[in-house]
Scaffold this active site. Structure first.
Site, PDB file in Angstrom:
ATOM      1  N   HIS A  54      -5.880 109.497 131.244  1.00  0.00           N
ATOM      2  CA  HIS A  54      -5.216 108.190 131.407  1.00  0.00           C
ATOM      3  C   HIS A  54      -6.003 107.335 132.384  1.00  0.00           C
ATOM      4  CE1 HIS A  54      -3.606 110.488 134.769  1.00  0.00           C
ATOM      5  NE2 HIS A  54      -3.118 109.404 135.324  1.00  0.00           N
ATOM      6  N   HIS A  56      -5.679 105.900 135.350  1.00  0.00           N
ATOM      7  CA  HIS A  56      -5.678 105.875 136.824  1.00  0.00           C
ATOM      8  C   HIS A  56      -7.056 106.201 137.397  1.00  0.00           C
ATOM      9  CE1 HIS A  56      -1.027 106.348 137.157  1.00  0.00           C
ATOM     10  NE2 HIS A  56      -1.404 105.087 137.036  1.00  0.00           N
ATOM     11  N   ASP A  58      -8.100 107.808 139.972  1.00  0.00           N
ATOM     12  CA  ASP A  58      -8.457 109.169 140.400  1.00  0.00           C
ATOM     13  C   ASP A  58      -8.825 110.054 139.199  1.00  0.00           C
ATOM     14  OD1 ASP A  58      -5.552 108.996 139.900  1.00  0.00           O
ATOM     15  OD2 ASP A  58      -5.494 111.102 140.497  1.00  0.00           O
ATOM     16  N   HIS A  59      -8.695 109.511 137.982  1.00  0.00           N
ATOM     17  CA  HIS A  59      -9.079 110.250 136.770  1.00  0.00           C
ATOM     18  C   HIS A  59     -10.294 109.638 136.079  1.00  0.00           C
ATOM     19  CE1 HIS A  59      -5.173 112.520 136.661  1.00  0.00           C
ATOM     20  NE2 HIS A  59      -4.935 111.571 137.535  1.00  0.00           N
ATOM     21  N   HIS A 109       4.134 108.985 132.321  1.00  0.00           N
ATOM     22  CA  HIS A 109       3.464 108.714 133.608  1.00  0.00           C
ATOM     23  C   HIS A 109       2.744 107.358 133.510  1.00  0.00           C
ATOM     24  CE1 HIS A 109       1.123 109.368 137.229  1.00  0.00           C
ATOM     25  NE2 HIS A 109       0.000 109.284 136.553  1.00  0.00           N
ATOM     26  N   ASP A 129      -1.797 114.105 134.237  1.00  0.00           N
ATOM     27  CA  ASP A 129      -0.679 113.902 135.161  1.00  0.00           C
ATOM     28  C   ASP A 129       0.660 113.942 134.418  1.00  0.00           C
ATOM     29  OD1 ASP A 129      -2.474 113.649 137.205  1.00  0.00           O
ATOM     30  OD2 ASP A 129      -2.060 111.528 137.615  1.00  0.00           O
ATOM     31  N   HIS A 167      -3.690 117.879 139.176  1.00  0.00           N
ATOM     32  CA  HIS A 167      -3.439 117.910 140.629  1.00  0.00           C
ATOM     33  C   HIS A 167      -2.923 119.260 141.124  1.00  0.00           C
ATOM     34  CE1 HIS A 167      -3.996 113.594 141.458  1.00  0.00           C
ATOM     35  NE2 HIS A 167      -3.541 113.417 140.228  1.00  0.00           N
TER      36      HIS A 167
HETATM   37 FE    FE Z   1      -3.591 111.513 139.147  1.00  0.00          FE
HETATM   38 ZN    ZN Z   2      -2.085 109.367 137.271  1.00  0.00          ZN
END
Ligand code: FE
Ligand code: ZN
Length: 257
Positions: A54, A56, A58-59, A109, A129, A167
């Site tokens: 997805h 975000h 951090d991905h 999410h 996530d 995570h």
């Molecule tokens: Fe994340």
């Molecule tokens: Zn996320």
């Protein structure tokens, strides 16, 4: 075939997929490029492909830089036109080294969230996530109804599926899980085992779908005792239908400290 994590940021895992007899590797959700580039450099590996779950940061934060070094295909949500070379939709098949993965759309999410499933033995799911060990992602863009549908899609996979989330949230997830199911023996045991792993900084992942069905409150929001506890934490009365019950458990977790 081996799958192992490169830790990034506070609690992200960048999953590496690697075949014994090949120098090619694939990565899932590279939020940071240097972690992956250092690994490739040290181990003389070539980045051969990227899966994104997805949008975000951090991905996806490392993808643009990784593309400068490797002309590899990037599979992920269609709207990420700057990063994704191969837009993915429900049931699309993706060949990753010797494994075939099927894309599963799991909005909740985020609206663009994808999971990647391989039916090999044992089966594998990269859950991003959406599903964590002992928890699930916050509902940031979707609805409780969508997130519950995502949970049910994952529940339909084989029980021995190995689940790789992005995570390391397990211990925090288990604190909440134990608050709604204090007498759940499987949960108590998995919490103890996970605490031992974290004490020596080992990942608690992957988990298995069978363990999650026994311990993860977001796959168990239909269970009466759990529903009552979640409602109590919110000072509400227990919900009357499955979506409302799931929403109550999610909101109880959001407000849990
Ligand atoms: Fe994340
Ligand atoms: Zn996320």
């Amino acid at each position: 075939m081996t799958i192992f994590p490169l830790p990034a940021f506070q609690d992200n895992y960048i999953w590496i997929i690697q075949d014994k007899d090949s120098s090619d590797i694939w990565v899932v959700d590279p939020g940071k490029a240097d972690v992956v580039l250092n690994y490739c450099h040290e181990q003389k590996k070539t980045l051969a492909g990227i899966l994104i779950t997805h949008h975000h940061k951090d991905h996806t934060g490392g993808v643009a830089e990784l593309k400068q070094y490797s002309n590899c295909p990037v599979y992920g949500p269609e709207h990420l036109t700057d990063l994704v070379t191969h837009p993915v939709d429900e049931n699309d098949l993706i060949q990753v080294l010797s494994l075939s993965f099927k894309a599963i759309t799991t909005p909740g999410h985020t609206l663009d969230h994808l999971c990647y499933f391989s039916a090999q033995e044992p089966p594998i799911l990269f859950s991003g996530d959406t599903l964590f060990k002992g928890g699930c992602g916050r509902i940031m863009e979707g609805t409780p109804e969508q997130m519950l549908a995502a949970m049910m899609k994952i529940s339909d996979l084989p029980d021995d599926t190995l689940i790789y989330g992005t995570h390391e949230y397990t211990l925090a997830n288990y604190r909440f899980a134990l608050s709604v199911e204090p007498a759940n023996q499987d949960l108590i045991e998995s919490n103890n085992a996970s605490q031992k792993l974290r004490a020596v900084e080992k990942p608690t992942l992957p988990t298995t779908l069978s363990l999650e069905k026994k311990t993860n409150p977001f796959l168990r929001s239909h269970i009466d005792a759990l529903k009552v506890q979640a409602a109590q934490q919110l000072n509400e009365i227990p919900a009357a239908n499955s979506v409302a019950a799931f929403s109550q458990v999610r909101r109880a977790k959001d407000s849990f400290s």
